[in-house]
Design a protein around this motif. Structure first.
Motif, PDB file in Angstrom:
ATOM      1  N   ASP A  65       0.912  -1.245  -0.194  1.00  0.00           N
ATOM      2  CA  ASP A  65      -0.046   0.028   0.053  1.00  0.00           C
ATOM      3  C   ASP A  65       0.961   1.118  -0.177  1.00  0.00           C
ATOM      4  O   ASP A  65       1.752   1.334   0.689  1.00  0.00           O
ATOM      5  N   SER A  66       0.452   2.070  -0.905  1.00  0.00           N
ATOM      6  CA  SER A  66       1.390   3.344  -1.081  1.00  0.00           C
ATOM      7  C   SER A  66       1.473   4.246  -0.040  1.00  0.00           C
ATOM      8  O   SER A  66       2.431   5.040   0.352  1.00  0.00           O
ATOM      9  N   LYS A  67       0.347   4.204   0.999  1.00  0.00           N
ATOM     10  CA  LYS A  67       0.322   5.195   2.111  1.00  0.00           C
ATOM     11  C   LYS A  67       0.787   4.450   3.548  1.00  0.00           C
ATOM     12  O   LYS A  67       1.535   4.855   4.151  1.00  0.00           O
ATOM     13  N   SER A  68       0.157   3.346   3.524  1.00  0.00           N
ATOM     14  CA  SER A  68       0.618   2.686   4.885  1.00  0.00           C
ATOM     15  C   SER A  68       1.621   1.470   4.826  1.00  0.00           C
ATOM     16  O   SER A  68       2.177   1.288   5.776  1.00  0.00           O
ATOM     17  N   GLU A 129      -5.125   1.921  -3.134  1.00  0.00           N
ATOM     18  CA  GLU A 129      -4.237   1.345  -2.322  1.00  0.00           C
ATOM     19  C   GLU A 129      -2.939   1.710  -3.305  1.00  0.00           C
ATOM     20  O   GLU A 129      -1.965   1.874  -2.693  1.00  0.00           O
ATOM     21  N   GLU A 131      -2.235   4.232  -5.257  1.00  0.00           N
ATOM     22  CA  GLU A 131      -1.797   5.578  -5.474  1.00  0.00           C
ATOM     23  C   GLU A 131      -2.006   6.508  -4.290  1.00  0.00           C
ATOM     24  O   GLU A 131      -1.578   7.664  -4.393  1.00  0.00           O
ATOM     25  N   GLY A 132      -2.493   5.911  -3.082  1.00  0.00           N
ATOM     26  CA  GLY A 132      -2.639   6.684  -1.806  1.00  0.00           C
ATOM     27  C   GLY A 132      -3.736   7.749  -1.953  1.00  0.00           C
ATOM     28  O   GLY A 132      -3.317   8.684  -1.420  1.00  0.00           O
ATOM     29  N   SER A 134      -7.658   9.050  -1.441  1.00  0.00           N
ATOM     30  CA  SER A 134      -9.057   8.691  -0.646  1.00  0.00           C
ATOM     31  C   SER A 134     -10.139   7.967  -1.808  1.00  0.00           C
ATOM     32  O   SER A 134      -9.701   7.948  -3.039  1.00  0.00           O
ATOM     33  N   GLU A 192       3.273   6.541 -11.978  1.00  0.00           N
ATOM     34  CA  GLU A 192       2.221   7.010 -10.924  1.00  0.00           C
ATOM     35  C   GLU A 192       0.724   6.997 -11.139  1.00  0.00           C
ATOM     36  O   GLU A 192      -0.068   6.784 -10.166  1.00  0.00           O
TER      37      GLU A 192
END
Length: 320
Positions: A65-68, A129, A131-132, A134, A192
């Motif tokens: 996951d790019s964010k977590s 997931e 690209e992070g 919402s 991206e």
């Protein structure tokens, strides 16, 4: 009299309470079983020649996951052999796909948009997931990808009218210029923009009658691999689109040097890699589209459609 009348009522109450107790125990047991159930993780595979092979080397790499940073899946780490197999499949499909009518290609592409729309929720999750983003922004990106695909589907039987035509000549003859597909196009998908960027570079390639070998975003390949499943469940003939995942530089090198690849879209290559690939492509006189900073959400225009077309001019004498 009253005692006799109360006994059946008390009996009914006890039976009901016993049933309720059983139901409650059964419900709790079912919930416990549900909580203990193991998750079924998706196995992502390549899409080559209308089939879903694993990498011939058996290699995979972790996608997070790019964010977590949480593990999402193991994606196939395609090899040079996989790239060559994809080119063989794409070359085999050129004659049938380029020979189909433009109207038929438009119908096939529209069918892809239908199937993509039907799996919207899955792609919203995967894009979020990857690209992070919402959920709302990911949904907007997926909707834009569907709309973009429909837009290109509408161009299949119109682009020839824009870039082709009759040429003015002096003499007892006339000539006509018509666009024809370049052939096999190797596409390095944007790094991206995992879905909208992919659609933006892939749709114009096949809309104009070419076949494609796509190298998915190295960091976020899952939407592209799932898109291969969409293509397989649509009416796209096998081999028209082939999707590889893995290290972009490792896969791009054999594609740039391959004699059966006619053109190269370097959208997903960095500046240094693009220079290397362009030099390799020059040996076989490939048509190359260099990478550039692009806003994938902007209106696409027709430049990517005309990039993969050759112009054929036919001279014909005028009869008496």
């Amino acid at each position: 009299m009253s005692e006799k009348s109360e006994r059946p009522e008390n009996s009914e109450r006890s039976e009901r309470s016993e049933k309720d107790g059983k139901a409650e125990r059964t419900g709790k047991s079912g919930m416990a079983e549900q909580q203990a159930r193991l998750a079924v993780f998706k196995t992502y595979k390549l899409y080559v020649g209308g089939k879903f092979p694993r990498s011939e080397s058996g290699r995979v790499y972790e996608v997070t996951d790019s964010k977590s940073g949480q593990w999402l899946a193991n994606a196939p780490l395609a090899s040079r052999k996989d790239a060559r197999d994809a080119v063989v499949a794409a070359r085999k499909a050129v004659a049938g796909w380029s020979g189909a009518t433009a109207y038929n290609r438009g119908q096939v592409l529209y069918r892809v948009a239908e199937m993509l729309e039907g799996r919207r929720e899955q792609f919203v999750r995967e894009v979020a997931e990857a690209e992070g983003l919402s959920k709302a922004r990911a949904a907007a990106a997926v909707d834009a990808a569907v709309d973009r695909w429909v837009w290109y589907a509408g161009w299949t039987d119109k682009i020839a009218q824009v870039v082709g035509g009759a040429n003015p000549v002096a003499g007892p003859f006339f000539n006509l210029s018509t666009p024809e597909p370049t052939g096999v196009v190797a596409v390095l998908a944007p790094q991206e923009s995992s879905l909208l960027g992919l659609v933006s570079v892939l749709a114009p390639v096949i809309a104009t009658g070419n076949t494609a070998v796509v190298v998915a975003s190295q960091r976020a390949p899952l939407p592209a691999l799932s898109f291969g499943e969409v293509l397989a469940s649509s009416d796209v003939p096998s081999g028209v689109v082939n999707v590889l995942s893995g290290r972009t530089a490792e896969l791009a090198a054999p594609l740039a040097a391959h004699g059966d690849v006619n053109a190269l879209d370097l959208a997903g290559a960095d500046a240094d890699l693009a220079v290397e690939l362009e030099a390799a492509a020059a040996d076989t006189l490939k048509r190359v589209r260099r990478p550039a900073a692009e806003d994938w959400a902007a209106e696409p225009g027709t430049s990517r459609l005309t990039a993969w077309l050759e112009t054929k001019t036919v001279w014909h004498p005028i009869g008496v």
